[in-house]
Design an enzyme around this catalytic site. Structure first.
Site, PDB file in Angstrom:
ATOM      1  N   LYS A  84       0.848  -1.087   0.080  1.00 58.83           N
ATOM      2  CA  LYS A  84       0.031  -0.029   0.052  1.00 58.83           C
ATOM      3  C   LYS A  84       0.708   1.259  -0.053  1.00 58.83           C
ATOM      4  O   LYS A  84       0.512   2.063  -0.727  1.00 58.83           O
ATOM      5  CB  LYS A  84      -0.841  -0.059   1.012  1.00 58.83           C
ATOM      6  CG  LYS A  84      -1.929  -1.120   1.352  1.00 58.83           C
ATOM      7  CD  LYS A  84      -2.741  -0.969   2.349  1.00 58.83           C
ATOM      8  CE  LYS A  84      -2.310  -0.823   3.939  1.00 58.83           C
ATOM      9  NZ  LYS A  84      -1.518  -2.318   4.325  1.00 58.83           N
ATOM     10  N   ARG A 131      -9.986   1.134   8.416  1.00 62.91           N
ATOM     11  CA  ARG A 131      -9.595  -0.429   8.931  1.00 62.91           C
ATOM     12  C   ARG A 131     -10.754  -1.275   9.516  1.00 62.91           C
ATOM     13  O   ARG A 131     -10.469  -2.400   9.772  1.00 62.91           O
ATOM     14  CB  ARG A 131      -8.444  -0.461   9.725  1.00 62.91           C
ATOM     15  CG  ARG A 131      -7.112  -0.890   9.442  1.00 62.91           C
ATOM     16  CD  ARG A 131      -6.156  -0.406  10.507  1.00 62.91           C
ATOM     17  NE  ARG A 131      -4.898  -1.122  10.182  1.00 62.91           N
ATOM     18  CZ  ARG A 131      -3.920  -0.580   9.689  1.00 62.91           C
ATOM     19  NH1 ARG A 131      -4.013   0.653   8.905  1.00 62.91           N
ATOM     20  NH2 ARG A 131      -2.466  -1.441   9.407  1.00 62.91           N
ATOM     21  N   ARG A 157      10.415  -0.386  12.891  1.00 64.28           N
ATOM     22  CA  ARG A 157       9.190  -0.302  13.498  1.00 64.28           C
ATOM     23  C   ARG A 157       8.909  -1.344  14.621  1.00 64.28           C
ATOM     24  O   ARG A 157       9.306  -2.545  14.501  1.00 64.28           O
ATOM     25  CB  ARG A 157       7.728  -0.546  12.554  1.00 64.28           C
ATOM     26  CG  ARG A 157       7.508   0.467  11.819  1.00 64.28           C
ATOM     27  CD  ARG A 157       6.619   0.361  10.699  1.00 64.28           C
ATOM     28  NE  ARG A 157       5.444  -0.370  10.902  1.00 64.28           N
ATOM     29  CZ  ARG A 157       4.409  -0.524  10.410  1.00 64.28           C
ATOM     30  NH1 ARG A 157       4.417   0.012   8.995  1.00 64.28           N
ATOM     31  NH2 ARG A 157       3.444  -1.137  10.661  1.00 64.28           N
ATOM     32  N   ARG A 217      -0.899  -8.690  13.484  1.00 61.31           N
ATOM     33  CA  ARG A 217      -1.654  -7.675  12.651  1.00 61.31           C
ATOM     34  C   ARG A 217      -2.566  -8.383  11.396  1.00 61.31           C
ATOM     35  O   ARG A 217      -3.504  -7.994  11.032  1.00 61.31           O
ATOM     36  CB  ARG A 217      -0.506  -7.048  12.069  1.00 61.31           C
ATOM     37  CG  ARG A 217       0.232  -5.810  12.830  1.00 61.31           C
ATOM     38  CD  ARG A 217       1.649  -5.180  12.618  1.00 61.31           C
ATOM     39  NE  ARG A 217       1.854  -4.700  11.376  1.00 61.31           N
ATOM     40  CZ  ARG A 217       3.063  -4.626  10.895  1.00 61.31           C
ATOM     41  NH1 ARG A 217       4.010  -5.159  11.275  1.00 61.31           N
ATOM     42  NH2 ARG A 217       3.095  -3.993   9.631  1.00 61.31           N
ATOM     43  N   ARG A 231      11.864  -5.723   4.153  1.00 57.85           N
ATOM     44  CA  ARG A 231      11.434  -4.204   4.426  1.00 57.85           C
ATOM     45  C   ARG A 231      12.298  -3.877   5.609  1.00 57.85           C
ATOM     46  O   ARG A 231      13.113  -2.897   5.523  1.00 57.85           O
ATOM     47  CB  ARG A 231       9.899  -3.787   4.828  1.00 57.85           C
ATOM     48  CG  ARG A 231       9.582  -2.516   5.176  1.00 57.85           C
ATOM     49  CD  ARG A 231       8.306  -2.397   4.913  1.00 57.85           C
ATOM     50  NE  ARG A 231       7.535  -2.690   6.064  1.00 57.85           N
ATOM     51  CZ  ARG A 231       6.170  -2.719   6.390  1.00 57.85           C
ATOM     52  NH1 ARG A 231       5.452  -2.328   5.195  1.00 57.85           N
ATOM     53  NH2 ARG A 231       5.479  -3.134   7.390  1.00 57.85           N
TER      54      ARG A 231
HETATM   55  P1  ADP Z   1       0.472  -1.890   8.173  1.00 61.05           P
HETATM   56  O1  ADP Z   1       1.806  -1.998   7.743  1.00 61.05           O
HETATM   57  O2  ADP Z   1       0.190  -3.237   8.999  1.00 61.05           O
HETATM   58  O3  ADP Z   1      -0.661  -1.678   7.161  1.00 61.05           O
HETATM   59  P2  ADP Z   1       0.268   0.585   9.474  1.00 61.05           P
HETATM   60  O4  ADP Z   1       1.517   1.449   9.358  1.00 61.05           O
HETATM   61  O5  ADP Z   1      -0.947   1.157   8.460  1.00 61.05           O
HETATM   62  O6  ADP Z   1       0.358  -0.797   9.332  1.00 61.05           O
HETATM   63  O7  ADP Z   1      -0.492   0.695  11.044  1.00 61.05           O
HETATM   64  C1  ADP Z   1       0.431   0.276  11.905  1.00 61.05           C
HETATM   65  C2  ADP Z   1      -0.444   0.342  13.122  1.00 61.05           C
HETATM   66  O8  ADP Z   1      -1.229   1.706  13.515  1.00 61.05           O
HETATM   67  C3  ADP Z   1      -1.724  -0.787  13.213  1.00 61.05           C
HETATM   68  O9  ADP Z   1      -1.401  -2.159  13.418  1.00 61.05           O
HETATM   69  C4  ADP Z   1      -2.640  -0.145  14.122  1.00 61.05           C
HETATM   70  O10 ADP Z   1      -2.237  -0.697  15.483  1.00 61.05           O
HETATM   71  C5  ADP Z   1      -2.573   1.225  13.938  1.00 61.05           C
HETATM   72  N1  ADP Z   1      -3.432   1.938  13.133  1.00 61.05           N
HETATM   73  C6  ADP Z   1      -3.211   2.495  11.745  1.00 61.05           C
HETATM   74  N2  ADP Z   1      -4.242   2.588  10.953  1.00 61.05           N
HETATM   75  C7  ADP Z   1      -5.243   2.392  11.922  1.00 61.05           C
HETATM   76  C8  ADP Z   1      -6.714   2.524  11.837  1.00 61.05           C
HETATM   77  N3  ADP Z   1      -7.339   2.993  10.669  1.00 61.05           N
HETATM   78  N4  ADP Z   1      -7.419   1.922  12.670  1.00 61.05           N
HETATM   79  C9  ADP Z   1      -6.879   1.435  13.973  1.00 61.05           C
HETATM   80  N5  ADP Z   1      -5.511   1.276  14.001  1.00 61.05           N
HETATM   81  C10 ADP Z   1      -4.581   1.756  13.237  1.00 61.05           C
END
Ligand code: ADP
Length: 294
Positions: free
Chosen positions: A13, A88, A140, A151, A128
């Site tokens: 993404k 999400r 991270r 996740r 990554r």
């Molecule tokens: P990923 O690489 O898993 O898609 P992100 O960088 O988008 O991860 O998000 C990392 C963390 O931030 C998620 O695991 C969650 O804890 C939190 N998070 C991000 N966006 C949301 C959302 N829209 N709703 C709830 N939690 C979120």
């Protein structure tokens, strides 16, 4: 252009969002990045989100909806945005619908789902992490195999229902996220171009219909060009484009029946292909390669 990128961690993404930002000159709104910034700044939201994020669970809906609501009000989001990591949950999607329609009167153009094999996700995230380490960046805390599993579980149970949510609303476009980065970018661009062309065609059709009546094809031409005949005969109760070609030829008269039947048979074999081609061209003006694949 207002887009949502949907997909599990490691689907690509972020990578695609960066490319779309360049191409369409719109902003990327990543809730993950915003939350990480809040954690780093030790803001009240950051303090609330820190442990939840580290565990791989989702931050409460009201927190992220609040962040996004404020963010899309900013002037740089006026031209459009890509939501990466939001919504999400179905509750977040509903909140976004409310935000866009009721408060701002804006329309969502598309939801791009990047579909990937789960078996590839762990190695992608590992790659990554290795790249970040090589660049001397901070890794991270949730990019470990254990947290990644959580996740993924959160994605499956809370986010994947959005595929159905947006599919029902005819917003969903699914792209094979297992292709190369360039191929995925090309496919997304192609699908977005189709949407833009369809929108354009829709409004052009509306104004054309208001201006002049649609011309009818002559019977002779119909017998010679079965694809056209198929479209003309459609309104007369023909079941398919293949049989439409034949019935159009039949109706063309007894005098040259043998010759016309031959022509119709020939045409009937060709009709579905050329008809499909015409429809695609008319609707989408899509590049040949990507049209074939669909
Ligand atoms: P990923 O690489 O898993 O898609 P992100 O960088 O988008 O991860 O998000 C990392 C963390 O931030 C998620 O695991 C969650 O804890 C939190 N998070 C991000 N966006 C949301 C959302 N829209 N709703 C709830 N939690 C979120």
């Amino acid at each position: 252009m207002r887009l949502i990128l949907l997909g599990p961690p490691g689907a690509g993404k972020g990578t695609q969002a960066h490319r779309l930002v360049e191409r369409y000159k719109i902003v990327q709104l990543s809730t993950g990045e915003m939350l990480r910034a809040a954690v780093a700044a030790e803001s009240p939201i950051g303090l609330k989100a820190k442990d939840i994020m580290a565990s791989g669970a989702l931050v409460p809906d009201d927190v992220v909806v609040g962040i996004i609501s404020d963010r899309i009000e900013q002037p740089d989001a006026a031209k459009g945005f890509i939501l990466d990591g939001f919504p999400r949950t179905v509750a977040q999607a509903e909140a976004l619908d409310d935000l866009l329609k009721k408060k701002k009167g804006l329309k969502l153009d598309a939801v791009v789902e990047l579909r990937v094999n789960e078996s590839a996700l762990l190695s992608r995230v590992e790659a990554r992490v290795a790249q970040m380490v090589a660049r001397g960046e901070t890794v991270r805390v949730d990019d470990t195999p254990e947290v990644l599993t959580k996740r993924l579980a959160a994605y499956r149970s809370q986010t994947e229902p959005l595929v159905h949510y947006y599919s029902e609303r005819r917003k969903l476009m699914t792209v094979d996220g297992m292709m190369t980065i360039e191929e995925v970018t090309a496919e997304i661009a192609h699908l977005l171009a189709r949407i833009a062309a369809a929108d354009k065609a829709k409004s052009a059709k509306k104004s054309a219909a208001a201006r002049k009546p649609v011309a009818k094809a002559a019977p002779k031409a119909a017998a010679r060009m079965p694809a056209k005949a198929a479209r003309t005969a459609k309104g007369k109760g023909s079941a398919s484009k293949r049989s439409s070609g034949k019935s159009a030829a039949k109706s063309a008269g007894k005098a040259s029946r043998a010759a016309k039947a031959k022509s119709a048979r020939k045409g009937a074999r060709k009709a579905p292909r050329s008809a499909a081609k015409k429809v695609t061209k008319k609707r989408a003006k899509a590049p040949k390669r990507l049209t074939k694949r669909r």
